[in-house]
Design a protein around this motif. Structure first.
Motif, PDB file in Angstrom:
ATOM      1  N   GLU A   1      41.240  29.681  39.321  1.00 16.43           N
ATOM      2  CA  GLU A   1      41.790  30.899  39.939  1.00 16.43           C
ATOM      3  C   GLU A   1      42.681  30.508  41.078  1.00 16.43           C
ATOM      4  O   GLU A   1      43.810  31.341  41.062  1.00 16.43           O
ATOM      5  CB  GLU A   1      40.425  31.689  40.465  1.00 16.43           C
ATOM      6  CG  GLU A   1      40.851  32.939  41.225  1.00 16.43           C
ATOM      7  CD  GLU A   1      39.576  33.636  41.440  1.00 16.43           C
ATOM      8  OE1 GLU A   1      38.710  33.169  41.460  1.00 16.43           O
ATOM      9  OE2 GLU A   1      39.784  34.863  42.045  1.00 16.43           O
TER      10      GLU A   1
ATOM     11  N   THR B   1      31.537  33.365  38.730  1.00 15.75           N
ATOM     12  CA  THR B   1      32.246  33.978  39.847  1.00 15.75           C
ATOM     13  C   THR B   1      31.809  35.429  39.714  1.00 15.75           C
ATOM     14  O   THR B   1      30.892  35.820  38.899  1.00 15.75           O
ATOM     15  CB  THR B   1      33.686  33.794  39.674  1.00 15.75           C
ATOM     16  OG1 THR B   1      34.183  34.835  39.036  1.00 15.75           O
ATOM     17  CG2 THR B   1      34.128  32.773  39.378  1.00 15.75           C
ATOM     18  N   ASP B   2      32.182  36.008  40.691  1.00 17.99           N
ATOM     19  CA  ASP B   2      31.876  37.493  40.495  1.00 17.99           C
ATOM     20  C   ASP B   2      31.940  38.536  39.214  1.00 17.99           C
ATOM     21  O   ASP B   2      31.260  39.292  38.952  1.00 17.99           O
ATOM     22  CB  ASP B   2      32.880  38.513  41.615  1.00 17.99           C
ATOM     23  CG  ASP B   2      34.283  38.172  41.470  1.00 17.99           C
ATOM     24  OD1 ASP B   2      34.788  37.437  40.747  1.00 17.99           O
ATOM     25  OD2 ASP B   2      35.107  39.123  42.036  1.00 17.99           O
ATOM     26  N   ASP B   3      32.985  37.883  38.448  1.00 16.78           N
ATOM     27  CA  ASP B   3      33.006  38.398  37.085  1.00 16.78           C
ATOM     28  C   ASP B   3      31.789  38.407  36.378  1.00 16.78           C
ATOM     29  O   ASP B   3      31.398  39.404  35.615  1.00 16.78           O
ATOM     30  CB  ASP B   3      34.099  38.091  36.418  1.00 16.78           C
ATOM     31  CG  ASP B   3      35.402  38.042  36.925  1.00 16.78           C
ATOM     32  OD1 ASP B   3      36.515  38.305  36.703  1.00 16.78           O
ATOM     33  OD2 ASP B   3      35.754  37.147  38.250  1.00 16.78           O
TER      34      ASP B   3
ATOM     35  N   ASP C   1      40.184  33.359  36.281  1.00 16.11           N
ATOM     36  CA  ASP C   1      38.700  33.732  35.847  1.00 16.11           C
ATOM     37  C   ASP C   1      38.593  35.170  35.283  1.00 16.11           C
ATOM     38  O   ASP C   1      38.008  35.414  34.281  1.00 16.11           O
ATOM     39  CB  ASP C   1      37.779  33.519  37.124  1.00 16.11           C
ATOM     40  CG  ASP C   1      38.231  34.299  38.107  1.00 16.11           C
ATOM     41  OD1 ASP C   1      39.142  34.254  38.444  1.00 16.11           O
ATOM     42  OD2 ASP C   1      37.456  34.952  38.945  1.00 16.11           O
ATOM     43  N   THR C   2      39.164  36.006  35.950  1.00 14.98           N
ATOM     44  CA  THR C   2      39.155  37.441  35.337  1.00 14.98           C
ATOM     45  C   THR C   2      40.156  37.575  34.153  1.00 14.98           C
ATOM     46  O   THR C   2      39.795  38.291  33.249  1.00 14.98           O
ATOM     47  CB  THR C   2      39.669  38.385  36.488  1.00 14.98           C
ATOM     48  OG1 THR C   2      38.688  38.222  37.613  1.00 14.98           O
ATOM     49  CG2 THR C   2      39.688  39.808  35.999  1.00 14.98           C
TER      50      THR C   2
ATOM     51  N   ASP D   1      35.148  33.693  32.098  1.00 19.85           N
ATOM     52  CA  ASP D   1      34.955  33.637  33.725  1.00 19.85           C
ATOM     53  C   ASP D   1      34.441  32.295  34.094  1.00 19.85           C
ATOM     54  O   ASP D   1      35.319  31.688  35.001  1.00 19.85           O
ATOM     55  CB  ASP D   1      33.861  34.655  34.187  1.00 19.85           C
ATOM     56  CG  ASP D   1      33.473  34.560  35.765  1.00 19.85           C
ATOM     57  OD1 ASP D   1      34.739  34.235  36.396  1.00 19.85           O
ATOM     58  OD2 ASP D   1      32.376  34.298  36.120  1.00 19.85           O
TER      59      ASP D   1
HETATM   60 MG   LIG Z   1      36.314  36.132  39.958  1.00 14.73          MG
END
Ligand SMILES: [Mg+2]
Length: 258
Positions: free
Chosen positions: A15, A34-36, A208-209, A8
């Motif tokens: 991204e 990030t959110d991941d 990123d994911t 990530d």
């Molecule tokens: Mg993310």
């Protein structure tokens, strides 16, 4: 789950600014979590603390409301709801956050049941659940000593023909059914942890994911590179670093005792 965090962070700056250069610089000052990573930490924290997956996802994501890249619109609405309900998502968020369960639970049945449970608070669409279960199954399979040929057969049961899909590299696809088979394809064509991460990012798309999911599986095959692990952890805030370190220590201790 460390592989997910590393993937990530390395993918974060690509991204919305994709690269197809395989030899990109792994870390620059533009890399961040990030959110991941936040969601991966949340699931690991749920396992360590015994709290529910939903309450840990809410707790961590509300604590970090504006990560690099932001949250998806529906997930964001869920986070800020006074009564959060699953919203039938098949986004790749269920697949990127699941990795810790495949290390925490020893037998396959528990791993797959828990993978499903990590998806349910938000991703209760069949494809959302399947993405989480498929990734957890892949990680569990490799960490139990599975080989690449067997993995390809296993992955084919979840996504028939995934080795021959007409992938459009660089297309941004946030769905599980668009992301997970691509990640399996990348893993099947990789030869080391770093090679897998580089292949993931150089494909473009939701970097990123893709980096997080590929990294989570690559960790189970090759282990994480220590230098990448140390660098990625140094980017995390202390509370996330503590969860990641505690999780790693607990898993290592279990293996030593077995
Ligand atoms: Mg993310």
């Amino acid at each position: 789950m460390l592989g997910a965090i590393i993937g990530d962070i390395i993918g974060s700056r690509f991204e919305f600014n994709n690269t197809n250069n395989y030899d990109f610089t792994l870390f620059s000052q533009d890399n961040n979590f990030t959110d991941d990573t936040i969601c991966t930490v949340a699931i690991a924290d749920a396992l360590l603390s015994g709290e529910s997956y939903q309450s840990c996802l809410l707790k961590w994501c509300r604590k970090y409301p504006h990560p690099m890249g932001g949250y998806g619109a529906s997930f964001s609405a869920w986070l800020h709801s006074s009564d959060p309900q699953p919203y039938n998502s098949f986004g790749n968020g269920s697949a990127m956050r699941v990795s810790a369960v495949a290390w925490w639970f020893d037998n396959l049945e528990d791993t797959l049941i828990q993978a499903r449970r990590t998806a349910l608070p938000t991703h209760d669409h069949p494809e959302g659940i399947k993405g989480a279960v498929a990734v957890a199954h892949a990680i569990w399979y490799f960490r139990k000593g599975g080989q690449m040929a067997g993995f390809i057969k296993l992955a084919d049961e979840y996504y028939p023909g995934f080795m021959h899909y007409p992938y459009e590299f660089g297309r941004f696809d946030e769905s599980c059914q668009g992301t997970v088979p691509l990640c399996f394809y990348i893993v099947a064509h990789s030869e080391s942890f770093e090679n897998a991460i580089r292949n993931a990012i150089a494909c473009g798309g939701d970097s990123d994911t893709i980096g997080a999911i590929v990294g989570s599986i690559a960790e189970a095959i090759w282990g994480v590179d220590d230098a990448l692990y140390v660098h990625a952890l140094s980017i995390l805030p202390e509370d996330m670093r503590n969860v990641a370190t505690k999780f790693r220590n607990q898993i290592n201790r279990r293996y030593e005792n077995n």
